[in-house]
Design an enzyme around this catalytic site. Structure first.
Site, PDB file in Angstrom:
ATOM      1  N   GLU A   1      -9.542  -2.017   5.312  1.00  0.00           N
ATOM      2  CA  GLU A   1     -10.158  -1.640   6.573  1.00  0.00           C
ATOM      3  C   GLU A   1     -11.447  -2.440   6.809  1.00  0.00           C
ATOM      4  O   GLU A   1     -12.027  -2.982   5.858  1.00  0.00           O
ATOM      5  CB  GLU A   1     -10.506  -0.146   6.547  1.00  0.00           C
ATOM      6  CG  GLU A   1      -9.288   0.777   6.530  1.00  0.00           C
ATOM      7  CD  GLU A   1      -8.667   0.978   7.905  1.00  0.00           C
ATOM      8  OE1 GLU A   1      -8.604   0.029   8.704  1.00  0.00           O
ATOM      9  OE2 GLU A   1      -8.234   2.117   8.179  1.00  0.00           O
TER      10      GLU A   1
ATOM     11  N   ASP B   1       0.809  -1.221   0.000  1.00  0.00           N
ATOM     12  CA  ASP B   1       0.000   0.000   0.000  1.00  0.00           C
ATOM     13  C   ASP B   1       0.840   1.266   0.000  1.00  0.00           C
ATOM     14  O   ASP B   1       2.053   1.232   0.214  1.00  0.00           O
ATOM     15  CB  ASP B   1      -0.956   0.003   1.211  1.00  0.00           C
ATOM     16  CG  ASP B   1      -0.294  -0.521   2.484  1.00  0.00           C
ATOM     17  OD1 ASP B   1       0.952  -0.496   2.562  1.00  0.00           O
ATOM     18  OD2 ASP B   1      -1.020  -0.947   3.398  1.00  0.00           O
TER      19      ASP B   1
ATOM     20  N   ASN C   1      -7.517  -2.874  14.413  1.00  0.00           N
ATOM     21  CA  ASN C   1      -8.887  -3.257  14.031  1.00  0.00           C
ATOM     22  C   ASN C   1      -8.902  -4.456  13.091  1.00  0.00           C
ATOM     23  O   ASN C   1      -9.928  -4.764  12.491  1.00  0.00           O
ATOM     24  CB  ASN C   1      -9.609  -2.054  13.395  1.00  0.00           C
ATOM     25  CG  ASN C   1      -8.902  -1.543  12.135  1.00  0.00           C
ATOM     26  OD1 ASN C   1      -7.976  -2.167  11.624  1.00  0.00           O
ATOM     27  ND2 ASN C   1      -9.342  -0.397  11.638  1.00  0.00           N
TER      28      ASN C   1
ATOM     29  N   HIS D   1      -7.098  -4.720  10.275  1.00  0.00           N
ATOM     30  CA  HIS D   1      -6.847  -4.471   8.852  1.00  0.00           C
ATOM     31  C   HIS D   1      -5.548  -5.139   8.424  1.00  0.00           C
ATOM     32  O   HIS D   1      -4.604  -5.273   9.204  1.00  0.00           O
ATOM     33  CB  HIS D   1      -6.895  -2.969   8.496  1.00  0.00           C
ATOM     34  CG  HIS D   1      -5.763  -2.140   8.980  1.00  0.00           C
ATOM     35  ND1 HIS D   1      -5.940  -0.898   9.555  1.00  0.00           N
ATOM     36  CD2 HIS D   1      -4.425  -2.326   8.970  1.00  0.00           C
ATOM     37  CE1 HIS D   1      -4.764  -0.388   9.865  1.00  0.00           C
ATOM     38  NE2 HIS D   1      -3.825  -1.229   9.524  1.00  0.00           N
TER      39      HIS D   1
HETATM   40  C1  F6R Z   1       1.498  -1.249   6.131  1.00  0.00           C
HETATM   41  C2  F6R Z   1       0.237  -1.949   6.249  1.00  0.00           C
HETATM   42  C3  F6R Z   1      -0.563  -1.920   7.494  1.00  0.00           C
HETATM   43  C4  F6R Z   1       0.262  -2.140   8.757  1.00  0.00           C
HETATM   44  C5  F6R Z   1      -0.612  -2.046   9.999  1.00  0.00           C
HETATM   45  C6  F6R Z   1       0.185  -2.212  11.268  1.00  0.00           C
HETATM   46  O1  F6R Z   1       2.059  -1.459   4.857  1.00  0.00           O
HETATM   47  O2  F6R Z   1      -0.184  -2.538   5.308  1.00  0.00           O
HETATM   48  O3  F6R Z   1      -1.560  -2.920   7.430  1.00  0.00           O
HETATM   49  O4  F6R Z   1       0.883  -3.386   8.684  1.00  0.00           O
HETATM   50  O5  F6R Z   1      -1.255  -0.815  10.024  1.00  0.00           O
HETATM   51  O6  F6R Z   1       1.048  -1.128  11.398  1.00  0.00           O
HETATM   52  P1  F6R Z   1       2.235  -1.140  12.464  1.00  0.00           P
HETATM   53  O7  F6R Z   1       3.144  -2.244  12.041  1.00  0.00           O
HETATM   54  O8  F6R Z   1       2.889   0.195  12.313  1.00  0.00           O
HETATM   55  O9  F6R Z   1       1.621  -1.386  13.786  1.00  0.00           O
END
Ligand code: F6R
Length: 247
Positions: free
Chosen positions: A143, A67, A136, A138
């Site tokens: 999301e 992403d 959450n 994701h």
């Molecule tokens: C990032 C991504 C997100 C993160 C998630 C957890 O490329 O796809 O799904 O993996 O938001 O973020 P952290 O690792 O910062 O807790």
């Protein structure tokens, strides 16, 4: 799903790096699906260390990221393109021409999503997809929703995601509100998925991923349908699973 219990963040990172490095050693031209954020930073650090010792060669690897924030230039220091260079690509011998990430500056959502899906398709199968997880549930920026998105799409980020990611920005108001993300189908097409989770804030999402009903309101639950998923979670991230007596 195979669950590996890690002691803490460092242990989780080392275990994840071991699996990625084994994959690259066994298949030097692997296609790696990569993630950004705090979760994989330690994994990338460990891989860089092993690369510097001469243990891994990334010259034939291709990398495709999950992403990118919409509206950010690839050189903006908050962009995921910049994160990948700073935390990984600039320190290993991967060919930058073999690294892919959505173009955050493309205004035309349909055009960008189509372009990225075509790139993913042209790479053939993703050998290993690394995932972090949102509080959450994701994965990528898929999301919670009422249905699972298939391909690359433009997502309106949830308030809780914006809040969680505000730590990387000077001000919460500067966190972009939209992102381009691979869809659930892109993620599920990977040969192997490696999900890493560390810390108490991820404990409920980890519990849901392993034992929750499969539903788009907690996107990571779809991984229960994938036949080759490895989860590496540290003690804090497994605390809800433990509280419920499931470990
Ligand atoms: C990032 C991504 C997100 C993160 C998630 C957890 O490329 O796809 O799904 O993996 O938001 O973020 P952290 O690792 O910062 O807790």
């Amino acid at each position: 799903m195979i669950l590996y219990q890690a002691k803490d963040y460092k242990d989780m990172s080392r275990k994840a790096a071991n699996i990625i490095s084994a994959r690259v050693i066994l298949k030097p031209n692997s296609v790696l699906g990569l993630a950004t954020g705090s979760s994989p930073e330690g994994t990338y650090k460990q891989l860089i260390e092993w690369y510097q010792k001469g243990d891994i060669d990334f010259s034939s690897v291709k990398a495709v990221n999950l992403d990118e924030y919409k509206g950010l230039d690839k050189d903006s220091d908050q962009s995921y393109a910049y994160f990948m260079r700073k935390n990984f690509f600039d320190h290993i011998n991967i060919d930058l021409n073999n690294t892919y990430i959505p173009n955050g500056l493309e205004e035309d959502e349909e055009k960008e999503c189509k372009r990225y899906d075509e790139i993913i398709e042209s790479l053939g199968e993703v050998d290993l997809q690394l995932l972090g997880i949102g509080t959450n549930g994701h994965i990528g920026f898929n999301e919670p929703d009422t249905c699972f998105a298939k391909g690359t799409h433009c997502v309106k980020l949830k308030e809780e995601t914006i809040r969680a990611n505000a730590r990387f920005f000077e001000d919460e108001n500067l966190v972009p509100k939209y992102a381009y993300s691979m869809g659930i189908k892109n993620i599920m097409n990977a040969k192997q998925v490696l999900l890493i989770a560390s810390g108490k804030s991820k404990a409920n999402a980890v519990y849901e991923t392993l034992y929750g009903d499969i539903r788009p309101e907690v996107p990571s639950t779809i991984l229960q349908l994938h036949k080759n998923v490895i989860i590496i979670a540290d003690e804090e991230a497994l605390s809800v699973v433990k509280e419920k007596g499931l470990l």
